[in-house]
Motif scaffolding. Structure first.
Motif, PDB file in Angstrom:
ATOM      1  N   LEU A 178     -11.541  24.231 -21.617  1.00 27.25           N
ATOM      2  CA  LEU A 178     -11.496  23.101 -20.532  1.00 27.25           C
ATOM      3  C   LEU A 178     -11.032  21.815 -21.282  1.00 27.25           C
ATOM      4  CD1 LEU A 178     -11.913  22.086 -17.780  1.00 27.25           C
ATOM      5  CD2 LEU A 178     -14.256  21.409 -18.251  1.00 27.25           C
ATOM      6  N   THR A 179     -11.562  21.512 -22.317  1.00 32.78           N
ATOM      7  CA  THR A 179     -11.286  20.160 -23.036  1.00 32.78           C
ATOM      8  C   THR A 179     -10.144  20.255 -24.011  1.00 32.78           C
ATOM      9  OG1 THR A 179     -12.957  20.256 -24.559  1.00 32.78           O
ATOM     10  CG2 THR A 179     -13.498  19.117 -22.574  1.00 32.78           C
ATOM     11  N   GLY A 180      -9.246  19.403 -24.212  1.00 34.09           N
ATOM     12  CA  GLY A 180      -8.126  19.158 -25.189  1.00 34.09           C
ATOM     13  C   GLY A 180      -6.909  20.017 -24.556  1.00 34.09           C
ATOM     14  N   ASP A 272      -9.811  31.082 -15.712  1.00 39.03           N
ATOM     15  CA  ASP A 272      -9.516  32.371 -15.949  1.00 39.03           C
ATOM     16  C   ASP A 272      -8.398  32.515 -16.843  1.00 39.03           C
ATOM     17  OD1 ASP A 272      -8.887  35.040 -15.609  1.00 39.03           O
ATOM     18  OD2 ASP A 272      -8.124  35.010 -13.532  1.00 39.03           O
ATOM     19  N   HIS A 273      -8.872  32.748 -18.000  1.00 36.01           N
ATOM     20  CA  HIS A 273      -7.842  32.755 -19.303  1.00 36.01           C
ATOM     21  C   HIS A 273      -7.221  31.493 -19.472  1.00 36.01           C
ATOM     22  CE1 HIS A 273      -7.378  35.046 -22.732  1.00 36.01           C
ATOM     23  NE2 HIS A 273      -5.965  34.236 -22.832  1.00 36.01           N
ATOM     24  N   ARG A 274      -5.969  31.140 -18.857  1.00 34.01           N
ATOM     25  CA  ARG A 274      -5.229  29.994 -19.146  1.00 34.01           C
ATOM     26  C   ARG A 274      -4.805  29.429 -17.906  1.00 34.01           C
ATOM     27  NH1 ARG A 274      -3.870  29.557 -24.172  1.00 34.01           N
ATOM     28  NH2 ARG A 274      -2.136  28.093 -23.644  1.00 34.01           N
ATOM     29  N   THR A 275      -5.735  29.673 -16.609  1.00 35.80           N
ATOM     30  CA  THR A 275      -5.523  29.137 -15.394  1.00 35.80           C
ATOM     31  C   THR A 275      -6.751  28.301 -15.073  1.00 35.80           C
ATOM     32  OG1 THR A 275      -3.817  30.681 -14.606  1.00 35.80           O
ATOM     33  CG2 THR A 275      -4.954  29.295 -12.945  1.00 35.80           C
ATOM     34  N   LEU A 276      -6.604  27.181 -14.642  1.00 35.57           N
ATOM     35  CA  LEU A 276      -7.982  26.198 -14.273  1.00 35.57           C
ATOM     36  C   LEU A 276      -7.904  26.169 -12.850  1.00 35.57           C
ATOM     37  CD1 LEU A 276     -10.235  24.381 -14.789  1.00 35.57           C
ATOM     38  CD2 LEU A 276      -8.534  22.389 -14.996  1.00 35.57           C
ATOM     39  N   ALA A 288      -4.055  24.820 -11.884  1.00 32.85           N
ATOM     40  CA  ALA A 288      -3.040  24.526 -12.968  1.00 32.85           C
ATOM     41  C   ALA A 288      -2.979  25.345 -14.130  1.00 32.85           C
ATOM     42  CB  ALA A 288      -3.687  22.875 -13.784  1.00 32.85           C
ATOM     43  N   ARG A 289      -1.871  25.540 -15.016  1.00 29.04           N
ATOM     44  CA  ARG A 289      -1.965  26.259 -16.015  1.00 29.04           C
ATOM     45  C   ARG A 289      -2.145  25.826 -17.275  1.00 29.04           C
ATOM     46  NH1 ARG A 289       3.395  25.684 -17.563  1.00 29.04           N
ATOM     47  NH2 ARG A 289       4.512  25.138 -15.814  1.00 29.04           N
ATOM     48  N   ALA A 290      -2.371  26.298 -18.470  1.00 34.57           N
ATOM     49  CA  ALA A 290      -2.543  25.555 -19.644  1.00 34.57           C
ATOM     50  C   ALA A 290      -1.037  25.457 -20.155  1.00 34.57           C
ATOM     51  CB  ALA A 290      -3.318  26.525 -20.628  1.00 34.57           C
TER      52      ALA A 290
END
Length: 317
Positions: A178-180, A272-276, A288-290
């Motif tokens: 979540l952070t960074g 969900d892994h790389r989706t917020l 949002a995606r990482a």
């Protein structure tokens, strides 16, 4: 002309809505494909034997339980790189299913893994309108990811190849914290249904939460700062300060939608892994995606906690 954004919802409930739990050692072992070299070619084929080629360690990269990000597609001998890094991905869940994203729309599919063969059956997907070149990439990915595919592992890349020789090249992607992480907004949510972003705004809105609870980002037009408290799967944003650019059209529409969520008090979140996904109490929110944003946030304009009384000029924002 790009079609009007359409609301999208899965046709059935195959998509899980909770964060993936780590596999036990026994389950992970049972889910592994046998990753080996074949015929001494050093290509890292998946099959029987011991394998000596690069990346052919049979326990190095499990197919099931791994987030495989799509790097490229090769169809009719022409290679196309994924237009949005980390957006397109596949996860084999270990229960004869796969889930992922074709580059814009999410999907679930029947999928079995037997030795070096991955068989993909019926696919269900959301139906958001997508900008080019993402739409073309998505269409090609969907058509290639079907039927019997031969799986190979080489140089830390997983390759799925169909009978025609067309292939999908993927790499393992770590889960995003979540952070960074820079979270780039890629869809809007209303009552569990997703819709595409207003035309021309893809890749512009993003936020990054620091370890100290500070937040910086862009709303699609104005940059913003705030603070956030993370507690029991919820985020509570503090007072939001924004730059003072006058926002109209699609950019202004996106900004108002995002502000409605961020100023809505406590919101629930899910990774969900790389989706917020952030969801306000009224059921609206965004996903949002990482990954890095397409455009950097403005750092030249001052921040304010209230909109300007009159439309600002370009030099006085």
């Amino acid at each position: 002309m790009r079609p009007e954004p359409v609301r999208a919802q899965l046709r059935h409930s195959g998509m899980p809505n909770t964060k993936k739990q780590p596999l036990t050692a026994a389950a992970a072992l049972a889910a592994l494909l046998v990753l080996t070299g074949c015929g001494g070619s050093g290509a890292g084929d998946m099959g029987a034997g011991t394998g000596t080629g690069p990346g052919s360690d049979p326990a190095a990269v499990p197919v099931t339980g791994v987030h495989w990000t799509v790097d490229s597609l090769t169809v009719d001998g022409e290679r196309t790189a994924a237009p949005a890094p980390t957006a397109a991905y596949v996860e084999f869940t270990g229960n004869n299913q796969a889930k992922g994203n074709f580059g814009c729309n999410h999907f679930t599919a029947a999928a079995t893994v037997e030795g070096e063969t991955v068989t993909v059956g019926t696919v269900s997907m959301t139906e958001m309108a997508c900008d080019e070149p993402v739409q073309s990439f998505e269409d090609t990915f969907r058509k290639t990811f079907t039927g019997e595919l031969r799986a190979r592992l080489a140089d830390e890349r997983l390759t799925l190849t169909n009978a025609a020789g067309d292939r999908i090249t993927l790499r393992e992607e770590a889960e995003a914290p979540l952070t960074g992480t820079t979270w780039t907004v890629d869809s809007l949510i209303a009552m569990d249904a997703a819709s595409s972003l207003p035309e021309g705004t893809a890749g512009t809105a993003h936020l990054t939460i620091a370890a100290d609870g500070s937040v910086r980002g862009n709303l699609g037009c104005n940059s913003f700062t705030s603070t956030v408290t993370d507690k029991d799967g919820t985020l509570t944003f503090g007072r939001i300060a924004t730059t003072r650019r006058l926002c109209t059209g699609p950019a202004g529409e996106l900004e108002q939608r995002l502000l409605r969520t961020l100023r809505g008090g406590t919101v629930t979140y899910r990774i969900d892994h790389r989706t917020l996904t952030l969801t306000a109490p009224d059921g609206t929110g965004f996903a949002a995606r990482a990954g890095r944003p397409d455009t950097a946030p403005s750092t030249t304009a001052p921040f304010t906690t209230a909109p300007p009384a009159t439309p600002p000029s370009d030099t006085a924002r």
